[in-house]
Structure formats: structure tokens, C-alpha cells
Design a protein around this motif. Structure first.
Motif, PDB file in Angstrom:
ATOM      1  N   LYS A  58       0.827  -1.211   0.000  1.00  0.00           N
ATOM      2  CA  LYS A  58       0.000   0.000   0.000  1.00  0.00           C
ATOM      3  C   LYS A  58       0.858   1.256   0.000  1.00  0.00           C
ATOM      4  N   LYS A  59       2.182   1.053   0.144  1.00  0.00           N
ATOM      5  CA  LYS A  59       3.107   2.182   0.165  1.00  0.00           C
ATOM      6  C   LYS A  59       4.158   2.104  -0.947  1.00  0.00           C
ATOM      7  N   ASP A  60       4.533   0.895  -1.319  1.00  0.00           N
ATOM      8  CA  ASP A  60       5.617   0.718  -2.290  1.00  0.00           C
ATOM      9  C   ASP A  60       5.128   0.874  -3.724  1.00  0.00           C
ATOM     10  N   ALA A  61       6.049   1.310  -4.602  1.00  0.00           N
ATOM     11  CA  ALA A  61       5.839   1.173  -6.042  1.00  0.00           C
ATOM     12  C   ALA A  61       6.243  -0.255  -6.410  1.00  0.00           C
ATOM     13  N   TYR A  62       5.439  -0.907  -7.238  1.00  0.00           N
ATOM     14  CA  TYR A  62       5.724  -2.309  -7.530  1.00  0.00           C
ATOM     15  C   TYR A  62       5.250  -2.710  -8.925  1.00  0.00           C
ATOM     16  N   LEU A  63       5.745  -3.872  -9.352  1.00  0.00           N
ATOM     17  CA  LEU A  63       5.243  -4.587 -10.516  1.00  0.00           C
ATOM     18  C   LEU A  63       4.987  -6.015 -10.052  1.00  0.00           C
ATOM     19  N   ARG A  64       3.747  -6.446 -10.079  1.00  0.00           N
ATOM     20  CA  ARG A  64       3.444  -7.818  -9.685  1.00  0.00           C
ATOM     21  C   ARG A  64       3.064  -8.629 -10.915  1.00  0.00           C
ATOM     22  N   ASN A  65       3.057  -9.959 -10.744  1.00  0.00           N
ATOM     23  CA  ASN A  65       2.858 -10.853 -11.889  1.00  0.00           C
ATOM     24  C   ASN A  65       3.800 -10.485 -13.031  1.00  0.00           C
ATOM     25  N   SER A  66       5.043 -10.220 -12.691  1.00  0.00           N
ATOM     26  CA  SER A  66       6.040  -9.865 -13.715  1.00  0.00           C
ATOM     27  C   SER A  66       6.385 -11.121 -14.515  1.00  0.00           C
ATOM     28  N   THR A  67       6.128 -11.061 -15.809  1.00  0.00           N
ATOM     29  CA  THR A  67       6.288 -12.240 -16.655  1.00  0.00           C
ATOM     30  C   THR A  67       7.042 -11.895 -17.929  1.00  0.00           C
ATOM     31  N   TYR A  68       7.472 -12.945 -18.618  1.00  0.00           N
ATOM     32  CA  TYR A  68       8.038 -12.781 -19.957  1.00  0.00           C
ATOM     33  C   TYR A  68       7.499 -13.912 -20.817  1.00  0.00           C
ATOM     34  N   LEU A  69       7.540 -13.737 -22.127  1.00  0.00           N
ATOM     35  CA  LEU A  69       7.137 -14.784 -23.066  1.00  0.00           C
ATOM     36  C   LEU A  69       8.390 -15.428 -23.641  1.00  0.00           C
ATOM     37  N   ASN A  70       8.461 -16.756 -23.605  1.00  0.00           N
ATOM     38  CA  ASN A  70       9.623 -17.418 -24.183  1.00  0.00           C
ATOM     39  C   ASN A  70       9.431 -17.626 -25.684  1.00  0.00           C
ATOM     40  N   GLU A  71      10.403 -18.285 -26.329  1.00  0.00           N
ATOM     41  CA  GLU A  71      10.353 -18.430 -27.782  1.00  0.00           C
ATOM     42  C   GLU A  71       9.178 -19.276 -28.245  1.00  0.00           C
ATOM     43  N   ASN A  72       8.611 -20.071 -27.335  1.00  0.00           N
ATOM     44  CA  ASN A  72       7.430 -20.874 -27.660  1.00  0.00           C
ATOM     45  C   ASN A  72       6.138 -20.152 -27.292  1.00  0.00           C
ATOM     46  N   ASN A  73       6.263 -18.847 -26.990  1.00  0.00           N
ATOM     47  CA  ASN A  73       5.120 -17.993 -26.650  1.00  0.00           C
ATOM     48  C   ASN A  73       4.393 -18.455 -25.393  1.00  0.00           C
ATOM     49  N   GLN A  74       5.145 -19.023 -24.482  1.00  0.00           N
ATOM     50  CA  GLN A  74       4.596 -19.417 -23.186  1.00  0.00           C
ATOM     51  C   GLN A  74       4.904 -18.325 -22.168  1.00  0.00           C
ATOM     52  N   ALA A  75       3.899 -17.927 -21.398  1.00  0.00           N
ATOM     53  CA  ALA A  75       4.106 -16.922 -20.359  1.00  0.00           C
ATOM     54  C   ALA A  75       4.800 -17.561 -19.168  1.00  0.00           C
ATOM     55  N   LYS A  76       5.956 -17.017 -18.798  1.00  0.00           N
ATOM     56  CA  LYS A  76       6.764 -17.539 -17.712  1.00  0.00           C
ATOM     57  C   LYS A  76       6.979 -16.461 -16.657  1.00  0.00           C
ATOM     58  N   SER A  77       7.064 -16.894 -15.402  1.00  0.00           N
ATOM     59  CA  SER A  77       7.321 -15.951 -14.314  1.00  0.00           C
ATOM     60  C   SER A  77       8.750 -15.430 -14.388  1.00  0.00           C
TER      61      SER A  77
END
Length: 415
Positions: free
Chosen positions: A355-374
Motif C-alpha cells: 500500500k506504500k511501495d511502487a511495484y510490478l506484480r505478476n512480472s512475466t516474460y514470453l519465451n520463444e514458444n510464446n509461453q508466459a513464464k514468471s
């Protein structure tokens, strides 16, 4: 010469000198007025080039005017590489199943960044109208006057704001507090996404900006998106959504240079955001940058249901025509030389209280197979250029809905 004649001679000489001085001053005033007229005419000419004919206009929350421009007349198609394009208003990308955020909490969502009145009519797209004040703030007058372009040194970074033919550059320092997937030629990253808390760092001047963002990059090509407070560009300290792309030597915010193809009729690139309050309530901006699996174009998607805003065509890039080789998640600030470093995120160092911090949650990337990874599933490093002013942590939060959690921020330098 008598005393009387000497006085008369001196008086006459003084009168001549005064007259010459007055004539000189008048000539300078005339010259300034003439130059001002030339500048004003050139500014008007540039505005006609930049602002396309509007079918409808919409007034934003902060007084910005958005013009509903015919899809085929939007600034993107002024780019020489996009002259003979095949794009159309009903385009839909081929994207993998991206992570959605369907959790319920006390966070204020969905985050409404749509233009009021239903947005623009079908077949048109919203483009923020450029004003004369915008051009003056962004240094366009220095182009007319031929101001010297100073070279960077040390941490000095040049940013470009271009209209396709001209560029103004302003010098300054850029500081980061991020978690990053280091660039590696073996990486094949097809996208990055996160849910960003939105903030309004205080007391920024027109020589500073402060932002929270995600980014994909490959060598000299990069795309980033997030929220920003940028008085230099907008003349105010409101929080807005933003994008920034770099292709070779060309780099600019939003659509200040041609490139981004707007598709959505109701969400503008610099949409106006309501920031979080320190201690709550918290406001969030879910967004994704994702590569079209068919065309290789890079799409911007926002809100929890992944609304498609538009895309950067792959042909704009030498390196991002393929996969990205690195990604970033966190905060960035800019200040001109001699100006104190601005605050980042919520303006406080991370504490672990969302409630106080700046954040990014559920930070993910897509791999070469277009799978969403943490982000937790790949090697990532913490990077803070000024740890005494800004800090970042990849926080081991226990709540499943937060996924990979990045918290960042700091007070900067006190004035």
C-alpha cells in the motif's frame, strides 16, 4: 573654442549618440519582432504537419484535446518504411494466451483509461493534439535558431524528440532501479508484462521525469511502456500512460515520431491515469508488450483483459524484427544536468508494504514458444544506478496473486 561653443558641441554630440543608440535599439526590436514572426509562422507550419484533420475532438481529464483522425491518416504512416503498408483498422494480432488478472482485492480495478464519450468513431483513432506550447517546451525554437547540439559525457544521455525530419535533443542524467533479464544473444524473448502500481512523484520540474515501466530490447532496438510524470512534454505534473521506442538512432515518446500504429478507438497512448495514494488506495495499470507470432509486430496491450491499443511494425527495427534478447521491470528517472535527481515510484524506499511501495506484480516474460513464464523462472539481476537515492528488490511475497514481485523507488535528492 569658447566655453559656450564647447558646451554646444558636446550637447550636439550627445544628441547624436542618443539618436544612434535609439535607432540601434529600435533596429534590434524590429529584428526580434521579425524573428518572432518567422518563428511563429514556422511553428504554425509544423502544427499543420503534425496535427491531422479531425473528424471528432474529445477533451481529456486534464484539458488535453484528442483528435479522432482517420486510421489511414495517423502519424505512423508518415514513416518512410510504412508508406506502402497493408494495415487496416480491424487488424487482430496472433498472440499466445497472455496472463490475465482475475483476482479480487482492494486494488482499484479495472483501471479505466478510456476516453470519455465512448472514444472515437469506428475507422478513426485518438491522437493527442500538439500545441504551440508543446513545441516551444520541447525546444523546437532551437531548431529554427540553429542552437548548438552539445555532446554527451559521462552518464549524460541524449533523448530525441522527432517529427520524422527534425530532432531536438536535451541533455541529462538517467537513473534506474530495475530487475532485468540481462541481454544475451541466446535469449529469445517474445514479450514482457506486469501489473504496475501507478504513482505521482511530487515536485517534478520541467527538467525532470519519473516513470515505472517494462521494456524489451535487442541491442540498439527497444520498446518500453508504463506510467510517467513528464512536465517537459506536457507542461503539467499529471500521471499518464506512456510508451518509448528506440530504433537505431531514432528514439521518442509515444507518437512524437512516426512508428506506432494506433488501432484502439478509445485508449490513447498518453491516456490520463489516477495515481495511488501513499498508504492506499492503490491504483494499478496492467500491461503487456507482446510479439505477434505471425508478423513479428510488437503489440501493446493494457488492462486486466488485455485490450489491444496498437503495435510497432517489425519492419521499423533492425534487431527487434526478431526476438528480444533482454527485458527490464522497474523505475527510471531523468534530470537535466545541475538539477536534483527526482523522486521515483511512491517517493519512498521499498518497505514490503504494497500500500506504500511502487511495484510490478505478476512480472512475466514470453519465451520463444510464446509461453508466459514468471520472472522468477529465469536468471534476473537487480540493477540500481544510485542505490543511495533509489532501491529495487525482487520481493519474495507469499501471496500467489502477486507472482513475481518487483518493488522499487526512492526519494531522490532533496531540493
Amino acid at each position: 573654442m569658447s566655453h559656450l561653443k564647447l558646451l554646444q558641441h558636446l550637447r550636439a554630440t550627445l544628441q547624436i549618440l542618443v539618436a544612434i543608440s535609439l535607432l540601434s535599439s529600435y533596429a534590434k526590436i524590429e529584428a526580434r519582432q521579425s524573428l518572432s514572426e518567422v518563428e511563429d509562422l514556422e511553428l504554425e507550419r509544423q502544427l499543420k504537419l503534425l496535427n491531422k484533420p479531425a473528424i471528432k475532438t474529445i477533451k481529456g481529464r486534464y484539458g488535453d484535446i484528442y483528435d479522432c483522425v482517420d486510421f489511414y491518416e495517423q502519424p505512423a504512416f508518415d514513416h518512410p518504411l510504412l508508406k506502402n503498408h497493408y494495415f487496416h483498422p480491424e487488424m487482430k494480432p496472433t498472440l499466445p494466451n497472455l496472463v490475465r488478472d482475475d483476482t479480487s482485492s482492494d486494488i482499484n480495478r479495472p483501471f479505466n483509461i478510456r476516453l470519455k464519450g465512448g472514444g472515437c468513431p469506428t475507422g478513426t483513432v485518438p491522437i493527442r493534439r500538439t500545441t504551440k506550447d508543446d513545441l516551444i517546451r520541447q525546444g523546437f525554437l532551437s531548431q529554427i535558431r540553429g542552437a548548438d547540439d552539445l555532446s554527451p559525457d559521462g552518464d549524460d544521455i541524449k533523448f530525441s524528440i522527432t517529427d520524422g525530419t527534425n530532432a531536438t535533443r536535451f541533455r541529462g542524467y538517467v537513473r534506474y532501479a530495475i530487475v532485468r533479464i540481462p541481454e544475451n544473444s541466446t535469449n529469445k524473448i517474445a514479450g514482457a508484462g506486469a501489473i504496475l502500481s501507478v504513482h505521482n512523484p511530487q515536485n517534478l520540474s520541467d527538467h525532470q521525469f519519473s516513470a515505472g515501466y517494462i521494456k524489451v530490447q535487442n541491442d540498439n532496438d527497444s520498446i518500453q511502456a508504463g506510467w510517467i510524470v513528464n512536465p517537459h512534454d506536457y507542461g503539467d505534473a499529471h500521471t499518464r500512460m506512456y510508451t518509448y521506442f528506440k530504433s537505431g538512432k531514432t528514439a521518442c515518446f509515444n507518437i512524437r515520431c512516426p512508428g506506432f500504429v494506433q488501432i484502439n478507438t478509445g485508449v490513447a497512448l498518453d491516456g490520463q491515469l489516477t495515481p495511488s495514494t501513499y498508504g492506499g488506495p492503490v491504483q494499478e495499470l496492467p500491461l503487456y508488450i507482446a510479439r505477434d507470432t505471425s508478423s513479428g509486430d510488437w503489440w501493446l496491450l493494457v488492462e486486466s483483459n488485455n485490450i489491444k491499443v496498437g503495435f510497432w511494425p517489425s519492419k521499423l527495427f533492425a534487431n527487434l524484427g526478431g526476438f528480444a534478447t533482454g527485458a527490464e521491470y522497474g523505475g527510471v528517472v531523468h534530470s537535466s544536468r545541475g538539477v536534483p535527481e527526482p523522486s521515483m515510484g511512491s517517493g519512498y524506499f521499498p518497505s514490503g508494504d504494497l500500500k506504500k511501495d511502487a511495484y510490478l506484480r505478476n512480472s512475466t516474460y514470453l519465451n520463444e514458444n510464446n509461453q508466459a513464464k514468471s520472472l522468477n523462472d529465469i536468471f534476473a539481476e537487480l540493477y540500481a544506478t544510485s542505490p543511495s537515492l533509489y532501491r529495487v528488490y525482487q520481493y519474495p511475497d507469499s501471496k500467489p496473486e502477486n507472482g513475481a514481485l518487483v518493488i522499487y523507488g526512492g526519494p531522490g535528492e532533496h531540493m
